[in-house]
Design an enzyme around this catalytic site. Sequence first.
Site, short mmCIF file in Angstrom:
data_model
loop_
_atom_site.label_atom_id
_atom_site.label_comp_id
_atom_site.label_asym_id
_atom_site.label_seq_id
_atom_site.Cartn_x
_atom_site.Cartn_y
_atom_site.Cartn_z
N ILE A 149 0.83 -1.22 0.00
CA ILE A 149 0.00 0.00 0.00
C ILE A 149 0.86 1.26 0.00
O ILE A 149 0.41 2.33 0.37
CB ILE A 149 -1.01 -0.01 1.17
CG1 ILE A 149 -0.32 -0.20 2.53
CG2 ILE A 149 -2.03 -1.11 0.97
CD1 ILE A 149 -1.28 -0.15 3.72
N GLU A 180 1.86 1.79 11.93
CA GLU A 180 0.92 2.61 12.69
C GLU A 180 1.54 3.23 13.94
O GLU A 180 0.94 4.09 14.57
CB GLU A 180 -0.30 1.77 13.06
CG GLU A 180 -1.09 1.41 11.81
CD GLU A 180 -2.12 0.34 12.05
OE1 GLU A 180 -1.76 -0.72 12.59
OE2 GLU A 180 -3.28 0.55 11.70
MO1 MOS Z 1 -4.91 -0.19 9.27
S1 MOS Z 1 -6.18 1.21 10.05
O1 MOS Z 1 -5.44 -1.64 10.01
O2 MOS Z 1 -4.94 -0.16 7.61
#
Ligand code: MOS
Length: 718
Positions: free
Chosen positions: A471, A685
Site C-alpha cells: 500500500i 501505525e
Molecule cells: Mo490499518 S487502520 O489496520 O490499515
Amino acid sequence: MQEKYKIIGAPINRIDGRLKVTGKATYAAEFPVTNLAYGFPVQSTIAAGEIVWIDVSAAEKSAGVLKIITHENALKLAPRPAVTAANRMTRSNPVLQQTRIHYYGQYVGLVVAETYEQARAAARLVKVSYKTEKPKIDFDENAKRAYKPEVINAGYPTDTSWGNLENGLKQSAEIVAETYETPIENHHPMEPHATIAEFQGEKLTVYEATQMLAQTRDGIANTFNIPKENIRVLSPYIGGGFGSKLQPREHLMMTVMAAKMLNRPVKTAITRQMMQTNVGLRQLNRQKMRVGAGRDGKLMAFAHEILTHTSVDEEFVEQTGVMSRMMYAVPNSLVTHRVFTTHIQVPRWTRAPGETPGSFALESAMDELAYKLKLDPVEFRIKNEPAKNPENNKPWASRSVVECMKTGAEKFGWNRRKLEPRANKQGNWLVGYGMAAASRGAPYSGASARVKLTRSGDDVKAVVEMAATDIGTGSYTIIAQTAAESLGLPLDKISVEIGDSDLPPTPGSGGSWGAGNYSNAAYAACEKAKTELQAKIKVNFVKAPTVAELMTAGNLNEFETEATEKPSKESANYAHFSFGAHFVEVWVEESLGIVKIPRILTTVAAGRILNEKTARSQLLGGVVWGIGQAMTEETVLDKRYGSYVTRTFADYHVPVNLDVGEIEVYFLPEEDKIINRLGVKGVGELGITSVAAAITNAIFNATGKRIRTLPITPDKLL
Ligand code: MOS
C-alpha cells in the site's frame, strides 16, 4: 543471538520505485480493460429518511447513458448478516437494496455510461424525492442514548477493570481528572478508491484498490453468491490505504452489479469528495481520564472512560482504550467504552485504530500528572514501567520503551527543557519541549508464500509469490530482500509477484501486520526450497550452498515450492507490541495563535527492521499524520442536515510541507525471539501514535496552556 543478515535490514531503494516515478505501476483505475463502461454514483442529499421516488427519465436520455441502477432495478443481493468482529470484512455488503437513508451522501444509485464525463453529467440529472427525518448528528444531544456495546472493534473487551479505582484515587497525592477530545478524522490516501469489474462467463475479475485481497474476494462472493474460486482480485499497486481500503466497499459492490447487469466491464473511480462521505472515518472520541499517583510518582489509580458514536446502520466501536490497558503499571484500573448511534456514516479502521485517539488522552494525562508531581515526564513514565502486561500478566516478547525514551531524550537535548512553562522566550515566540511514549499492537498471524526458481546456465533467478499487497509501505522490497538473503542470490535476480488473490494466502496489509507476515512467509518458502533441493540432490557441500549452487549441482532448470509460516504456540503466551517515543519542539506566537513545529525526534523499537529506508518512510508518514491530527484535521458536519462542511482539501486541512519541520527517526536495535522467526514487529501505525500528545505537551511547556480538544486551531491559543 538471532542471525545477522546482509541484505535484510539494508536501507535499499524500493524495487518498484522506478515503475512508480515513471508512471508504469498500474493502479486499479488504470488497467487497460477494453470495452469499458464508466460508473458514477448518485448520492443522497439527506442524512435520515426514506426514498419516496426516483425519476431517472432525464438522466436516461442523457448522452452515452447505458444503465441507471437504483433500488428499483438492482440485482437482489444476499442480506447482510449480524456483523461481528470476525465477519466484518467478508460478510455480505448489499447495496441499493432498500429505500432507507442512514447518512448524508449514501449511494442511492449508479449511472453507467460510455464515458466518465457522460456518467458524471447524467448522475446530476437523477431526481430523488425523500421523506426527510431530523437526523441525529449532534454529539451532546445524542450522547444521552449511550449504551455499552458487547465488544469493541477487533473483538477487544468493552470494559476492563482491576483493583479498586475509588480507593486508588483516595490514596493518590495528586490527581488529574480531565476530558480530552479528538474530532472526526478522515482517511485521504493519495489514490482514491477505484474498481474495475469484468465478467467472463462465470468468472469475475476485479481490479480494486484494496489492502486485503482475500477479504475483498470473500466479500464479493458473499454479497453476490458467487463461488470464491470464480473471483480474482488484482491489486498490484495501491496509493495508500490507512484502513479505508481494508473492507470491500459499496462502490465495489455497485460496480460488480453493473458489470453483471450490462455484461460489460465497468469502472467506478470515486471522487475526493466521496472519500469524505463514503469510505469510513475515525469517530469523535470523548475521553474522560482520572489518573492519580503517590508523591513517589507511582500510579495509584487510572480510569479512561470513552464515549463515541457509531451509525444507526451498523455498530463499530474504535478500541480507543487498548493502550491504556497495557502501557503503565497501576494497581487500580478502569477502562470503558460507551457508544451511541447517529446518522453519520459508519466509522472504520483509521491508522492505528484505538491507539491514535487513545494515546492523546493517555499521554496528555500522564504529562499533566507529571507536572503536578513536579517530576520530569520521562522519569515519571519510567517509574511506572510494568514488568508484564498489566492487562493479562503476560510477559513482553520485547519491550524497549524505556530505552526509546532515554535515547530519544539524549539525542533531542531534553535536559535543556525547563520544567516550568513560559520559561523559554525567543523574541515574540514561546519555545516548549514535549514528549510522549508510543505503543502499537504487533499482531502476527502467519502467511503462505511460493518460490519459483529457474536456471539458465549459471544464471539462477527466483520469483516469490503471495497474495500480499503493497500500500506504499515497501512490501515488494522487503519480500525481495528476505528472499535474496535466504537464497543467496543478488537482489536483481529476485522478482516479487503480489497483489493477486489467486496467489498463496496472507492476511494482507493492515494493522501493521504486513511486514512480519510477508517477510517470514517469504523466508520460510526460500529456506524450504534450499532444504528440499539439498535432499533431492544429495551432494555434500563444504559450506552451506546457495540455491544457484544447488540448482547447478543438480542440473535443474526449474524448481518450485510453497510454505506456510505460522506463529509458534509459545508466542501466544507473550504480549506483542511495538514501542517508541516522540520528542517535540514547538514555537508559539501567542498574539496570533500560531504554532511552528521545527523538529520532532522519534525513537522506535520494533524488533528487526527489514529495510531502514522504507521503515523510516513509514514512521515519517505516521508522524506527519500525527501533526495533522494535532494541528489541522477535523471533519465538520452540519448538525441540522448531517451534510459535510468539510468535503475537500480546501476545508479538511492536512499538513503540507510548510507545516512539517525536521523529523528524525532512530531505530533502536531490538531482538524479539518470540514473535516470529525473523523477529519482526510492525511500524506502519506506530508513527502516528502519541504524536498529538507530544505536541500538546510541548505547547503546555511553551505557554502554560493545556489543549485538550483537537485540533489546535489558533483560537484555542489566543
Ligand atoms: Mo490499518 S487502520 O489496520 O490499515
